[in-house]
Design an enzyme around this catalytic site. Structure first.
Site, PDB file in Angstrom:
ATOM      1  N   GLY A  28     -38.870  39.825 -22.668  1.00 11.70           N
ATOM      2  CA  GLY A  28     -39.949  40.782 -22.436  1.00 11.70           C
ATOM      3  C   GLY A  28     -39.558  42.205 -22.771  1.00 11.70           C
ATOM      4  N   HIS A  34     -38.951  42.214 -31.526  1.00 13.64           N
ATOM      5  CA  HIS A  34     -39.534  40.944 -31.081  1.00 13.64           C
ATOM      6  C   HIS A  34     -40.726  40.563 -31.969  1.00 13.64           C
ATOM      7  CE1 HIS A  34     -37.890  42.578 -27.120  1.00 13.64           C
ATOM      8  NE2 HIS A  34     -37.281  41.407 -27.207  1.00 13.64           N
TER       9      HIS A  34
HETATM   10  P1  AMP Z   1     -34.293  39.883 -25.875  1.00 13.20           P
HETATM   11  O1  AMP Z   1     -35.676  40.041 -25.312  1.00 13.20           O
HETATM   12  O2  AMP Z   1     -33.539  41.162 -25.978  1.00 13.20           O
HETATM   13  O3  AMP Z   1     -33.536  38.749 -25.243  1.00 13.20           O
HETATM   14  O4  AMP Z   1     -34.515  39.438 -27.396  1.00 13.20           O
HETATM   15  C1  AMP Z   1     -35.290  38.330 -27.709  1.00 13.20           C
HETATM   16  C2  AMP Z   1     -35.097  37.998 -29.175  1.00 13.20           C
HETATM   17  O5  AMP Z   1     -35.471  39.128 -29.980  1.00 13.20           O
HETATM   18  C3  AMP Z   1     -33.633  37.689 -29.521  1.00 13.20           C
HETATM   19  O6  AMP Z   1     -33.588  36.626 -30.449  1.00 13.20           O
HETATM   20  C4  AMP Z   1     -33.168  38.983 -30.134  1.00 13.20           C
HETATM   21  O7  AMP Z   1     -32.101  38.815 -31.051  1.00 13.20           O
HETATM   22  C5  AMP Z   1     -34.420  39.450 -30.844  1.00 13.20           C
HETATM   23  N1  AMP Z   1     -34.350  40.901 -31.081  1.00 13.20           N
HETATM   24  C6  AMP Z   1     -34.109  41.867 -30.162  1.00 13.20           C
HETATM   25  N2  AMP Z   1     -34.069  43.073 -30.758  1.00 13.20           N
HETATM   26  C7  AMP Z   1     -34.273  42.861 -32.080  1.00 13.20           C
HETATM   27  C8  AMP Z   1     -34.326  43.721 -33.237  1.00 13.20           C
HETATM   28  N3  AMP Z   1     -34.158  45.036 -33.145  1.00 13.20           N
HETATM   29  N4  AMP Z   1     -34.550  43.144 -34.443  1.00 13.20           N
HETATM   30  C9  AMP Z   1     -34.705  41.798 -34.548  1.00 13.20           C
HETATM   31  N5  AMP Z   1     -34.665  40.947 -33.501  1.00 13.20           N
HETATM   32  C10 AMP Z   1     -34.452  41.473 -32.292  1.00 13.20           C
END
Ligand code: AMP
Length: 279
Positions: A28, A34
């Site tokens: 989230g 995301h």
């Molecule tokens: P998180 O909500 O931080 O657990 O991220 C969920 C998903 O989004 C994970 O697969 C992350 O690697 C991806 N994600 C987070 N930040 C980025 C970004 N800046 N660029 C690409 N993917 C991202």
């Protein structure tokens, strides 16, 4: 959907109609990083499922579970405008009833880099990702290269456990000044936000130097670490590794990556870049 039963009921209907299902697991506080995952799923899959779950098992007791940003209403708004079909938002008890006793663990790949600095973190990640994959049974699951070690660990997990899902990695989305988008960027003060883009800048410079001189790993790690400290970061690690295996290397190649984790005040930031031409 808030329950596994409801999630399954909906997805089963789609699978029966042979509609390809894409899953985007998140914690989230959604941002354009995301959304890049959701867009990738949207182009490849008839049905896009996002999950929002701040997974307590991947936070150490000293970490920011309590203060992790929670923005369900605006997350739902973003997912609606990105045309996601379903959002799964389980409560902690739905994922981990009080007698939950199972841990999924990937050895080796989880030992270095972030694994060396976040005890138990990857066990929490692999446990929740296994659950989400079995709950949703997607055709494709999308993970960001921003968390490159996590992406590598998840690829190994599905291979080792024969989970019938394809894992797709999505390139890191950045602010115009280079800072990788992260839910944790919300913690940064104005002064820290000014410093933060130096992380990507230094990684890009190390990657560029190693492209020119693949044997300069030790001096470049030293130079990069010093530059990060100079900029105001406390450096957890700066390392060059082989992208597919995360193995340590003595000479950089086109398939090597530079990885770093730093602290800026109370905020932990990570980033990574390829040594290859796209850096
Ligand atoms: P998180 O909500 O931080 O657990 O991220 C969920 C998903 O989004 C994970 O697969 C992350 O690697 C991806 N994600 C987070 N930040 C980025 C970004 N800046 N660029 C690409 N993917 C991202």
């Amino acid at each position: 959907m808030r329950t596994v039963a409801d999630l399954r009921k909906h997805i089963a209907l789609w699978r029966k109609r042979d509609e390809r299902v894409g899953l985007v697991p998140t914690m989230g506080a959604l941002h354009q990083g995301h959304m890049a995952l959701v867009q990738a799923a949207r182009t490849e899959c008839a049905r896009v499922v996002a999950s929002i779950f701040v997974n307590p098992k991947q936070f150490a007791p000293t970490e920011d579970l309590g203060s992790y940003p929670r923005r369900e209403a605006s997350d739902l708004q973003m997912l609606r405008s990105a045309s996601a079909d379903l959002v799964f938002i389980p409560a902690v008890d739905e994922m981990y009833p009080p007698d939950f006793a199972t841990l999924v663990r990937v050895d080796g790949l989880t030992e270095g880099l972030c694994g060396a600095h976040r005890a138990g973190h990857f066990d929490g990640v692999t446990t929740v990702v296994t659950k989400l994959l079995i709950q949703a049974l997607p055709d494709i699951a999308y993970f960001g290269e921003k968390d490159y070690q996590q992406l590598t660990v998840v690829r190994r997990l599905v291979r080792d456990l024969d989970i019938p899902v394809h894992i797709t990695g999505v390139p890191t989305v950045r602010e115009p000044d280079g800072l990788a988008l992260s839910s944790r960027n919300a913690y940064l003060s104005a002064e820290e936000r000014r410093i933060a883009p130096n992380l990507a800048r230094v990684l890009r410079s190390v990657a560029g130097a190693l492209r020119q001189d693949p044997n300069a790993i030790a001096p470049e790690v030293a130079r990069g670490s010093a530059a990060l400290q100079q900029a105001g970061f406390a450096v957890e690690y700066l390392e060059i590794r082989e992208a597919g295996t995360l193995a340590r290397i003595s000479e950089a190649t086109a398939s090597s990556r530079v990885f770093a984790a730093v602290r800026l005040g109370k905020t932990r930031l990570i980033d990574n870049m390829p040594i290859g031409p796209e850096a």
